[in-house]
Design a protein around this motif. Structure first.
Motif: not given
Length: 244
Positions: A61-66, A69-74, A117-128, A239-244
């Motif tokens: 997540x931190x890498x995706x947001x460039x 985001x400072x030290x995201x907690x998951x 859900x986990x995919x070969x290139x990352x994650x995806x979420x049905x909704x956020x 909806x249908x968010x790609x988190x790769x």
């Protein structure tokens, strides 16, 4: 007359009863101990795997947001974690972090990812669903005036400023229109004297404080804006968010 010999009853042979050997109590104790240790080991392994999974997700997540985001907690929901990891799916993932908008306003970000859900290139979420809270002091700055913002209660914003040496207090409702946050006064006072909140001078002052929400990550679209003790919060959904 013949004398009868008294009858002596025969003694029946005693039966020897065989009893089952008693179970040794030590065996039960050992079995219980083994069960407890096995359960504890499984819990430990699951907890370690969950921590590693959360750290991995936070790094992505931190890498995706460039770096915004400072030290995201998951926190990854679902038990046991290993079962969800084996399926490549988690019911909910919650992310919280300190962030910063492109124009430098600090915000507290709270993002709930549903059906991840986990995919070969990352994650995806049905909704956020997400909430981005900006503290009052970061919003009150600017404009060349000493403006103080705070929570007025009932979802309203309290605005305090000085005009020509006179204290002005306005309470206003926040509305969201096409991504722009606008303020609509419902009370106003100069000094201790109430004035009409619909007065042109109040309307002009509030219109200058309208703000266009910055672009949100992950394709999120703003849905609402609210006021609370911590600041002003923009709510968003996608909806249908790609988190790769």
């Amino acid at each position: 007359m013949p004398v009868k010999t008294p009858h002596t009853p025969t003694t029946s042979k005693k039966r020897t009863l065989r009893t089952a050997p008693r179970r040794r109590p030590g065996r039960r104790v050992v079995a219980a101990a083994v069960a407890v240790l096995t359960g504890a080991a499984l819990l430990t392994v699951d907890a370690v795997a969950r921590q590693l999974g959360e750290e991995r997700f936070a790094d992505r997540i931190a890498a995706r947001q460039g770096g915004r985001l400072a030290d995201p907690e998951v926190v990854i929901e679902g038990y046991p974690f290993l079962l969800g990891a084996a399926r490549g799916a988690h019911p909910e993932v919650r992310v919280t972090a300190d962030a910063e908008t492109r124009d430098g306003i600090p915000v507290k970000a709270a993002v709930d990812l549903h059906e991840v859900s986990e995919r070969s290139d990352g994650y995806a979420a049905a909704s956020v669903d997400a909430a981005f809270t900006a503290p009052f002091d970061s919003l009150g700055a600017g404009g060349g005036q000493n403006v103080r913002l705070s929570d007025a209660g009932d979802g309203r914003l309290r605005i305090e400023a000085g005009v020509l040496g006179m204290p002005v207090v306005v309470t206003a409702e926040l509305r969201l229109d096409a991504g722009t946050v606008t303020l609509h006064a419902d009370s106003a006072a100069v000094g201790d004297r109430p004035i009409d909140p619909a007065a042109p001078i109040i309307d002009r002052a509030l219109s200058k404080r309208s703000r266009q929400l910055p672009p949100l990550p992950m394709g999120l679209k703003p849905t609402d804006v609210s006021v609370g003790p911590d600041g002003v919060t923009a709510h968003a959904h996608a909806q249908d968010v790609d988190l790769a």
